[in-house]
Motif scaffolding. Sequence first.
Motif, short mmCIF file in Angstrom:
data_model
loop_
_atom_site.label_atom_id
_atom_site.label_comp_id
_atom_site.label_asym_id
_atom_site.label_seq_id
_atom_site.Cartn_x
_atom_site.Cartn_y
_atom_site.Cartn_z
N SER A 214 3.00 22.04 6.03
CA SER A 214 3.57 21.01 6.61
C SER A 214 5.02 21.36 7.15
CB SER A 214 3.69 19.76 5.75
OG SER A 214 4.45 18.72 6.31
N SER A 215 5.26 20.75 8.19
CA SER A 215 6.72 21.01 8.74
C SER A 215 7.23 19.69 8.72
CB SER A 215 6.61 21.40 10.38
OG SER A 215 6.00 20.44 10.93
N ARG A 216 7.33 18.77 7.98
CA ARG A 216 7.63 17.57 7.90
C ARG A 216 8.55 17.59 6.72
NH1 ARG A 216 3.29 12.70 9.17
NH2 ARG A 216 3.12 13.20 11.31
N GLN A 217 9.15 16.56 6.23
CA GLN A 217 10.36 16.62 5.32
C GLN A 217 9.87 17.04 3.84
OE1 GLN A 217 11.86 12.48 5.74
NE2 GLN A 217 10.71 11.77 3.88
N GLN A 218 10.60 17.74 3.12
CA GLN A 218 9.98 18.09 1.55
C GLN A 218 10.60 17.22 0.57
OE1 GLN A 218 10.50 22.28 1.47
NE2 GLN A 218 9.82 22.47 3.71
N THR A 219 11.36 16.04 0.82
CA THR A 219 11.71 15.41 -0.42
C THR A 219 11.42 13.70 0.23
OG1 THR A 219 13.29 16.88 -0.91
CG2 THR A 219 13.81 14.54 -1.50
N GLY A 220 10.96 13.06 -0.88
CA GLY A 220 10.68 11.59 -0.50
C GLY A 220 10.27 10.96 -1.49
N TYR A 221 9.64 9.65 -1.32
CA TYR A 221 9.11 8.83 -2.20
C TYR A 221 7.40 8.83 -2.29
CZ TYR A 221 13.67 6.60 -2.62
OH TYR A 221 15.08 6.44 -2.95
N ILE A 222 7.00 8.13 -3.08
CA ILE A 222 5.49 8.16 -3.23
C ILE A 222 5.14 6.50 -3.12
CG2 ILE A 222 3.75 7.94 -4.96
CD1 ILE A 222 5.18 10.67 -6.34
N ALA A 223 4.07 6.24 -2.26
CA ALA A 223 3.51 5.20 -2.17
C ALA A 223 2.12 4.78 -2.17
CB ALA A 223 4.29 4.38 -0.74
N LEU A 224 1.48 3.75 -2.36
CA LEU A 224 0.16 3.55 -2.39
C LEU A 224 -0.23 2.41 -1.34
CD1 LEU A 224 -0.44 3.16 -6.27
CD2 LEU A 224 -0.82 5.20 -4.87
N GLN A 225 -1.18 2.47 -0.73
CA GLN A 225 -1.63 1.82 0.54
C GLN A 225 -2.47 0.43 -0.07
OE1 GLN A 225 -4.44 3.19 3.53
NE2 GLN A 225 -2.69 2.96 4.84
N ALA A 226 -1.94 -0.45 0.64
CA ALA A 226 -2.89 -1.76 0.70
C ALA A 226 -3.15 -2.12 2.08
CB ALA A 226 -2.22 -2.88 -0.01
N HIS A 227 -4.65 -1.77 2.46
CA HIS A 227 -5.00 -1.74 3.68
C HIS A 227 -5.47 -2.93 4.39
CE1 HIS A 227 -7.33 -0.03 7.43
NE2 HIS A 227 -6.16 0.91 7.25
N ASP A 228 -6.54 -3.55 3.60
CA ASP A 228 -7.24 -4.77 4.24
C ASP A 228 -7.63 -5.56 3.45
OD1 ASP A 228 -10.00 -3.79 3.84
OD2 ASP A 228 -9.21 -2.22 5.27
N PHE A 229 -8.44 -6.73 3.77
CA PHE A 229 -9.00 -7.84 2.93
C PHE A 229 -10.07 -7.04 2.16
CE2 PHE A 229 -6.43 -10.99 5.38
CZ PHE A 229 -5.89 -11.74 4.55
N LEU A 230 -10.88 -6.18 2.85
CA LEU A 230 -12.08 -5.66 2.25
C LEU A 230 -11.79 -4.83 1.06
CD1 LEU A 230 -14.50 -5.15 5.12
CD2 LEU A 230 -14.84 -7.02 3.57
N SER A 231 -10.74 -4.00 1.06
CA SER A 231 -10.36 -3.22 0.19
C SER A 231 -9.72 -3.83 -1.13
CB SER A 231 -9.53 -2.30 0.66
OG SER A 231 -10.00 -1.71 2.00
N ARG A 232 -10.30 -3.36 -2.27
CA ARG A 232 -9.52 -3.52 -3.55
C ARG A 232 -9.56 -2.33 -4.45
NH1 ARG A 232 -13.67 -6.82 -7.48
NH2 ARG A 232 -12.00 -6.50 -8.72
N THR A 233 -8.89 -1.27 -3.80
CA THR A 233 -8.78 -0.14 -4.35
C THR A 233 -8.21 -0.21 -5.51
OG1 THR A 233 -8.87 0.82 -2.11
CG2 THR A 233 -8.48 2.30 -3.87
N GLN A 234 -8.62 0.64 -6.73
CA GLN A 234 -7.98 0.59 -7.94
C GLN A 234 -7.46 2.00 -8.40
OE1 GLN A 234 -10.57 -0.79 -10.98
NE2 GLN A 234 -10.16 -3.00 -10.52
N PHE A 235 -6.10 2.06 -8.95
CA PHE A 235 -5.43 3.15 -9.31
C PHE A 235 -5.23 3.06 -10.84
CE2 PHE A 235 -4.54 2.52 -4.80
CZ PHE A 235 -4.69 3.67 -4.09
N ARG A 236 -5.15 4.38 -11.59
CA ARG A 236 -4.84 4.36 -12.99
C ARG A 236 -4.48 5.79 -13.19
NH1 ARG A 236 -10.35 4.04 -16.21
NH2 ARG A 236 -11.17 6.33 -15.92
N ASN A 237 -3.91 6.05 -14.38
CA ASN A 237 -3.41 7.35 -15.08
C ASN A 237 -2.62 8.30 -13.87
OD1 ASN A 237 -4.71 6.80 -17.18
ND2 ASN A 237 -6.79 7.78 -16.58
N LEU A 238 -1.53 7.47 -13.34
CA LEU A 238 -0.42 8.26 -12.51
C LEU A 238 0.52 8.90 -13.12
CD1 LEU A 238 -1.44 5.12 -11.14
CD2 LEU A 238 0.29 5.70 -9.32
N TRP A 239 0.39 10.08 -12.97
CA TRP A 239 1.17 11.04 -13.79
C TRP A 239 1.81 12.21 -12.82
CZ3 TRP A 239 -3.75 12.88 -17.29
CH2 TRP A 239 -4.14 11.61 -18.10
#
Length: 784
Positions: free
Chosen positions: A754-779
Amino acid sequence: MPLQELAHGPNPARDDVQQTDFCYDVVPRYVCNNWQEIAAAQGPGAYPFDVIVIGAGMFGGYCAEKLYRSGGSAAFRILLLDAGGFLLQSHIQNLPQQLGGSVGGPSYLRARDDVSGAQNVIWGMPWISNELFPGLAYCVGGRSLFWGGWSPPLTPDDLKKWPKDAVTYLNGATGYASTAGEIGTAVTTDFIKQTALFNALLGRITGALPLSGITEAGEAPLAVVGSAPRSGLFAFDKFSSAPFMMDAIRNDVALNGGGGDSRRRMFLVPRAQVHRLNTTGNRVTSIDISVAGVRQPLSVAPGCSVILANGTIEATRLALESLGIGSQQFGSPRVGNLMGHLRSNITVRVKRTALGLGAPTDLETTALIVRGSALGRRFHHQITAADVVGPNPESAMWSMVPDIDMIDKLLANQDPNWVSITLRGIGEMEDQPAVANIDPAKSWIDLSQETDQWGMRRAYVNLVTTQNDRNLWQAMDNSAFDLALVIAGNNPADIEYWNAPTGQWQSARPQADASGRGFWQDRLGTTHHEAGTLFMGSPGTSITDTNGKFHGKDNVYVAGPAVFPSLGSANPSLTALSLARRTANAIVASATPKPAAGFAPLSLSPSDWQMVKQPNSPAAMIHYGSVLETSGWYGLYWYIKEQFSNFILSLQWRISQREENSGVYIRIPPPNVPNPLQAADAQGHEIQIDQRGFDSVTGTEGHALKVAGAIYDLQAPSASTQVQIGAWNEFVIEANGPRIKVTLNGNLVNDYQSSRQQTGYIALQAHDFLSRTQFRNLWIKKLP
């Protein structure tokens, strides 16, 4: 799904509640589900069940409730199946005058099913035996609606043959102590009042110890919450698992029912008969089941656990039929270590004057427990006593009396001269904890060649006493007779014995016959205490581990006394309930493992995250606890606690349907920059979650730069990233300098410079009404 009227016709039931000639079927409708509702709960946009519990009786219902409570942070979904229908919402003795008629037991004991079928509404006999049994209570709550309530813990001597970690657990704060507080045995005197009769009996007994092997005496450990556990709360009387299940289910409806069945977490299906578990490798992958008489398969999703809690004998039948356990030395798979209890009921009456008592002035009904040993084995006596006319001191003990006039009548009808006392002896049967070379002369279970109405082989139960058992039984009975005489002040003139065959009191002590049997001894099959056939221990020397999981199987457990290595003399309920909670906790813990070495969990505190939405968007992130779930459209859920440069991020995710869309953003700007959503796309990196590769601009699928595992719009994955809907998947995202590597379920699928920035934040995306994506064990693991 709407229920039909009970009367023949096409119309739906009014208010979705069926009616009979006598009642509105309200409580069962508010608690139970039909199979169409289970199908809806597993449809598009729903996640699979995490646990399927077979049997909603004493231990299955309790275990399911614990899974619902402790599994809330992991968003666990629980399916509870029972072969019977809904009968009562509480223990039968919590109802006025034991309302329920004859449903508390069968009409007669049976060694096999006969033309009578289910007796007294619910009592069925699914196995064949050399002994007579009452059978199983085919109803939600099972035998917990009828049990006696005696719940002593196993003693150190009882537990000598048990695995050490199981003993440590039972004797710890989360074992016996927790269960006893929950079911009412921790505070025994809130139900049995310490009257003059109680004190006279306890004093007379303790003053004579040790006596004929008896070494201790105390208050009866009864599972009754007779006083409010906390200020402002009602007492809930005699324990049954039914109210526990009901409360969990209605709590689920209140919290999650607004989103429909696909959002709910706990379901109960009655009249669901389980025939067989089907395995692939070491996993149960489907279950053969009949619901309301219609046979159909039930899929078991990856990661789903199955718990056998349908009674020791029927759970053993399923294990023999399905799991490859049992010795093959006799052709049909067989397991040993089957145990019940040796039980006697010796009833006497003692003159009140012998106890130093005058005429009763209060309703005197009391209970005590005494423990002892003989011939290296354990026994105890459950002592109940009351000032009643006749041989049944329990006649008023287990009754709700709502009318004060009735209490006055009970008091007036007490015997002013005699105290009736029953000494119920409970002795442990000899164990046989072997996985091979089962002794045919001892007790065991195998599969018979006779089949039931569904074509499944019935279990054959061989329950017999050994000579050691018979010797203990005789010693236990002798100790009861000796104790009774002590209670009478060792004066034979002050005691009489109840002779049940003649229906009369007699002054002479009853004698056993030439074989050592007495009329006061119960049949082996009548105690409801079958145990031991799926006993816990080490691999190779037992069938299950100390969490109740079958050795060599990935996802199948057993809850109940079947896991006991030895039985001891105590009623099994307190111990089996405690172990059922341990099983539930072990299953929940397996979904939330500890981080690998060098990794630290991201904080799941809502204060460490911030949702940034598109204008007018309802985007949100639902916090179950250890599981996060996207909701609404469109937004990014920024982890604002910390920025990261070089790191390895490990997390698990799953989707509920193919059309879902989400993603994991890394190295993005803070959420307070102008146009933060656009800045995240332009300056950071999204690791995509999308099975379709959907382009929202053109409304078309199949775009490689937009499919799961892609660095969105920058580089497509190098391998297929299709996953199973509803199954958990693992992303390992390594960002080190300009290089970003993405691993999906152990396979490297993207390696990008990648040629983009090498420092920053983490985020999770909520995209649309059909989606109920689940996340766990974020390490995360920071790199230099």
